[in-house]
Structure formats: C-alpha cells, structure tokens
Design a protein around this motif. Sequence first.
Motif, PDB file in Angstrom:
ATOM      1  N   GLU A  62       0.830  -1.205   0.000  1.00  0.00           N
ATOM      2  CA  GLU A  62       0.000   0.000   0.000  1.00  0.00           C
ATOM      3  C   GLU A  62       0.864   1.254   0.000  1.00  0.00           C
ATOM      4  OE1 GLU A  62      -2.541  -0.506   3.379  1.00  0.00           O
ATOM      5  OE2 GLU A  62      -3.926  -1.819   2.311  1.00  0.00           O
ATOM      6  N   GLU A  63       1.967   1.220   0.750  1.00  0.00           N
ATOM      7  CA  GLU A  63       2.885   2.359   0.772  1.00  0.00           C
ATOM      8  C   GLU A  63       3.531   2.564  -0.597  1.00  0.00           C
ATOM      9  OE1 GLU A  63       5.660   1.548   3.887  1.00  0.00           O
ATOM     10  OE2 GLU A  63       4.216   1.940   5.488  1.00  0.00           O
ATOM     11  N   GLN A  64       3.918   1.472  -1.230  1.00  0.00           N
ATOM     12  CA  GLN A  64       4.512   1.570  -2.558  1.00  0.00           C
ATOM     13  C   GLN A  64       3.509   2.130  -3.568  1.00  0.00           C
ATOM     14  OE1 GLN A  64       6.056  -2.370  -3.390  1.00  0.00           O
ATOM     15  NE2 GLN A  64       8.167  -1.617  -3.126  1.00  0.00           N
ATOM     16  N   ILE A  65       2.282   1.676  -3.499  1.00  0.00           N
ATOM     17  CA  ILE A  65       1.246   2.164  -4.414  1.00  0.00           C
ATOM     18  C   ILE A  65       1.010   3.654  -4.186  1.00  0.00           C
ATOM     19  CG2 ILE A  65      -1.220   2.056  -4.947  1.00  0.00           C
ATOM     20  CD1 ILE A  65      -0.996  -1.007  -4.536  1.00  0.00           C
ATOM     21  N   ALA A  66       0.971   4.082  -2.934  1.00  0.00           N
ATOM     22  CA  ALA A  66       0.774   5.500  -2.631  1.00  0.00           C
ATOM     23  C   ALA A  66       1.936   6.329  -3.168  1.00  0.00           C
ATOM     24  CB  ALA A  66       0.626   5.700  -1.127  1.00  0.00           C
ATOM     25  N   HIS A  67       3.149   5.820  -2.990  1.00  0.00           N
ATOM     26  CA  HIS A  67       4.339   6.522  -3.488  1.00  0.00           C
ATOM     27  C   HIS A  67       4.302   6.609  -5.017  1.00  0.00           C
ATOM     28  CE1 HIS A  67       8.454   7.843  -3.918  1.00  0.00           C
ATOM     29  NE2 HIS A  67       8.689   6.808  -4.714  1.00  0.00           N
ATOM     30  N   LEU A  68       3.980   5.510  -5.679  1.00  0.00           N
ATOM     31  CA  LEU A  68       3.922   5.500  -7.136  1.00  0.00           C
ATOM     32  C   LEU A  68       2.809   6.405  -7.664  1.00  0.00           C
ATOM     33  CD1 LEU A  68       4.564   1.713  -7.862  1.00  0.00           C
ATOM     34  CD2 LEU A  68       6.127   3.621  -8.268  1.00  0.00           C
ATOM     35  N   THR A  69       1.689   6.431  -6.972  1.00  0.00           N
ATOM     36  CA  THR A  69       0.583   7.304  -7.366  1.00  0.00           C
ATOM     37  C   THR A  69       1.009   8.767  -7.279  1.00  0.00           C
ATOM     38  OG1 THR A  69      -1.037   5.684  -6.630  1.00  0.00           O
ATOM     39  CG2 THR A  69      -1.810   7.949  -6.879  1.00  0.00           C
ATOM     40  N   ARG A  70       1.693   9.122  -6.189  1.00  0.00           N
ATOM     41  CA  ARG A  70       2.178  10.495  -6.027  1.00  0.00           C
ATOM     42  C   ARG A  70       3.186  10.840  -7.118  1.00  0.00           C
ATOM     43  NH1 ARG A  70       5.037  10.728  -1.131  1.00  0.00           N
ATOM     44  NH2 ARG A  70       6.994  10.877  -2.254  1.00  0.00           N
ATOM     45  N   THR A  71       4.076   9.906  -7.433  1.00  0.00           N
ATOM     46  CA  THR A  71       5.074  10.131  -8.477  1.00  0.00           C
ATOM     47  C   THR A  71       4.416  10.328  -9.836  1.00  0.00           C
ATOM     48  OG1 THR A  71       6.696   8.805  -7.262  1.00  0.00           O
ATOM     49  CG2 THR A  71       7.123   9.168  -9.600  1.00  0.00           C
ATOM     50  N   VAL A  72       3.413   9.519 -10.148  1.00  0.00           N
ATOM     51  CA  VAL A  72       2.692   9.663 -11.418  1.00  0.00           C
ATOM     52  C   VAL A  72       2.005  11.020 -11.477  1.00  0.00           C
ATOM     53  CG1 VAL A  72       0.728   8.796 -12.747  1.00  0.00           C
ATOM     54  CG2 VAL A  72       2.417   7.201 -11.839  1.00  0.00           C
ATOM     55  N   ASP A  73       1.406  11.464 -10.387  1.00  0.00           N
ATOM     56  CA  ASP A  73       0.751  12.775 -10.359  1.00  0.00           C
ATOM     57  C   ASP A  73       1.757  13.900 -10.580  1.00  0.00           C
ATOM     58  OD1 ASP A  73      -1.719  11.618  -9.952  1.00  0.00           O
ATOM     59  OD2 ASP A  73      -1.701  11.926  -7.770  1.00  0.00           O
ATOM     60  N   GLU A  74       2.937  13.806  -9.935  1.00  0.00           N
ATOM     61  CA  GLU A  74       3.971  14.821 -10.100  1.00  0.00           C
ATOM     62  C   GLU A  74       4.478  14.841 -11.543  1.00  0.00           C
ATOM     63  OE1 GLU A  74       6.880  13.780  -7.168  1.00  0.00           O
ATOM     64  OE2 GLU A  74       5.720  14.617  -5.514  1.00  0.00           O
ATOM     65  N   LEU A  75       4.689  13.668 -12.123  1.00  0.00           N
ATOM     66  CA  LEU A  75       5.149  13.603 -13.504  1.00  0.00           C
ATOM     67  C   LEU A  75       4.100  14.149 -14.467  1.00  0.00           C
ATOM     68  CD1 LEU A  75       6.964  10.148 -13.549  1.00  0.00           C
ATOM     69  CD2 LEU A  75       8.014  12.415 -13.656  1.00  0.00           C
ATOM     70  N   SER A  76       2.850  13.908 -14.173  1.00  0.00           N
ATOM     71  CA  SER A  76       1.776  14.442 -14.997  1.00  0.00           C
ATOM     72  C   SER A  76       1.792  15.970 -14.971  1.00  0.00           C
ATOM     73  CB  SER A  76       0.432  13.912 -14.504  1.00  0.00           C
ATOM     74  OG  SER A  76      -0.607  14.443 -15.269  1.00  0.00           O
ATOM     75  N   ASP A  77       2.026  16.555 -13.797  1.00  0.00           N
ATOM     76  CA  ASP A  77       2.119  18.011 -13.683  1.00  0.00           C
ATOM     77  C   ASP A  77       3.302  18.547 -14.486  1.00  0.00           C
ATOM     78  OD1 ASP A  77      -0.090  18.001 -12.022  1.00  0.00           O
ATOM     79  OD2 ASP A  77       1.084  18.171 -10.172  1.00  0.00           O
ATOM     80  N   VAL A  78       4.426  17.853 -14.428  1.00  0.00           N
ATOM     81  CA  VAL A  78       5.616  18.276 -15.179  1.00  0.00           C
ATOM     82  C   VAL A  78       5.326  18.240 -16.672  1.00  0.00           C
ATOM     83  CG1 VAL A  78       7.978  17.621 -15.803  1.00  0.00           C
ATOM     84  CG2 VAL A  78       7.291  17.637 -13.409  1.00  0.00           C
ATOM     85  N   ILE A  79       4.699  17.184 -17.131  1.00  0.00           N
ATOM     86  CA  ILE A  79       4.382  17.055 -18.555  1.00  0.00           C
ATOM     87  C   ILE A  79       3.413  18.144 -18.987  1.00  0.00           C
ATOM     88  CG2 ILE A  79       3.208  15.602 -20.254  1.00  0.00           C
ATOM     89  CD1 ILE A  79       4.458  13.184 -18.774  1.00  0.00           C
ATOM     90  N   ALA A  80       2.448  18.460 -18.151  1.00  0.00           N
ATOM     91  CA  ALA A  80       1.488  19.521 -18.492  1.00  0.00           C
ATOM     92  C   ALA A  80       2.203  20.866 -18.612  1.00  0.00           C
ATOM     93  CB  ALA A  80       0.393  19.589 -17.440  1.00  0.00           C
ATOM     94  N   ARG A  81       3.133  21.160 -17.701  1.00  0.00           N
ATOM     95  CA  ARG A  81       3.898  22.414 -17.784  1.00  0.00           C
ATOM     96  C   ARG A  81       4.766  22.436 -19.034  1.00  0.00           C
ATOM     97  NH1 ARG A  81       4.708  21.539 -12.224  1.00  0.00           N
ATOM     98  NH2 ARG A  81       6.848  20.879 -12.639  1.00  0.00           N
ATOM     99  N   GLN A  82       5.401  21.312 -19.344  1.00  0.00           N
ATOM    100  CA  GLN A  82       6.237  21.242 -20.542  1.00  0.00           C
ATOM    101  C   GLN A  82       5.402  21.435 -21.803  1.00  0.00           C
ATOM    102  OE1 GLN A  82       8.238  17.477 -20.110  1.00  0.00           O
ATOM    103  NE2 GLN A  82       9.974  18.386 -19.028  1.00  0.00           N
ATOM    104  N   GLN A  83       4.218  20.878 -21.846  1.00  0.00           N
ATOM    105  CA  GLN A  83       3.354  21.042 -23.019  1.00  0.00           C
ATOM    106  C   GLN A  83       2.957  22.498 -23.183  1.00  0.00           C
ATOM    107  OE1 GLN A  83       2.593  18.649 -25.360  1.00  0.00           O
ATOM    108  NE2 GLN A  83       1.953  20.480 -26.448  1.00  0.00           N
ATOM    109  N   THR A  84       2.657  23.168 -22.086  1.00  0.00           N
ATOM    110  CA  THR A  84       2.322  24.587 -22.141  1.00  0.00           C
ATOM    111  C   THR A  84       3.499  25.385 -22.691  1.00  0.00           C
ATOM    112  OG1 THR A  84       0.800  24.360 -20.277  1.00  0.00           O
ATOM    113  CG2 THR A  84       1.591  26.581 -20.765  1.00  0.00           C
ATOM    114  N   GLU A  85       4.696  25.083 -22.215  1.00  0.00           N
ATOM    115  CA  GLU A  85       5.899  25.767 -22.690  1.00  0.00           C
ATOM    116  C   GLU A  85       6.151  25.469 -24.169  1.00  0.00           C
ATOM    117  OE1 GLU A  85       9.397  28.168 -22.213  1.00  0.00           O
ATOM    118  OE2 GLU A  85       7.536  27.957 -21.091  1.00  0.00           O
ATOM    119  N   LEU A  86       5.968  24.230 -24.581  1.00  0.00           N
ATOM    120  CA  LEU A  86       6.131  23.877 -25.996  1.00  0.00           C
ATOM    121  C   LEU A  86       5.135  24.624 -26.874  1.00  0.00           C
ATOM    122  CD1 LEU A  86       6.771  20.031 -25.912  1.00  0.00           C
ATOM    123  CD2 LEU A  86       8.308  21.779 -26.793  1.00  0.00           C
TER     124      LEU A  86
END
Length: 64
Positions: free
Chosen positions: A5-29
């Motif tokens: 459960e801890e690993q899933i929570a960590h991975l979920t948070r990481t996916v959310d953070e990466l999604s935010d990064v990709i959204a910012r990069q797309q805006t910049e592109l």
Amino acid sequence: MQHLEEQIAHLTRTVDELSDVIARQQTELDRLTHRVQMLFEREATRSQEGTGGVIFGDERPPHY
C-alpha cells in the motif's frame, strides 16, 4: 500488505507529479511553437518587402 500500500501511494504520487511536469512542458512547448511561427511569419514578410538584409558587425554602414 502495508508495504504494498505504501509503494502504491508513493507510485501514485510520483505519477501525479510527472503528470504536472508534462502539463507544464506542453504549455511551454505550445508557447515556444507559437513564437517560432510568429518569427517565421515576420521573416517571410521581411523577405517579401526586401527589408530582411543581414547586417554583419564588421560591415560599414552605407553612408561611409
């Protein structure tokens, strides 16, 4: 089970953070793509008007 459960929570948070990064990069592109398009259009206009000459640093101005 708790470890998984801890690993899933960590991975979920990481996916959310990466999604935010990709959204910012797309805006910049998108912003940069728009700027490049504007520069292409400006250069095309200059070429049509004949005012797009290149000025070199060591070139004397025409009034000399």
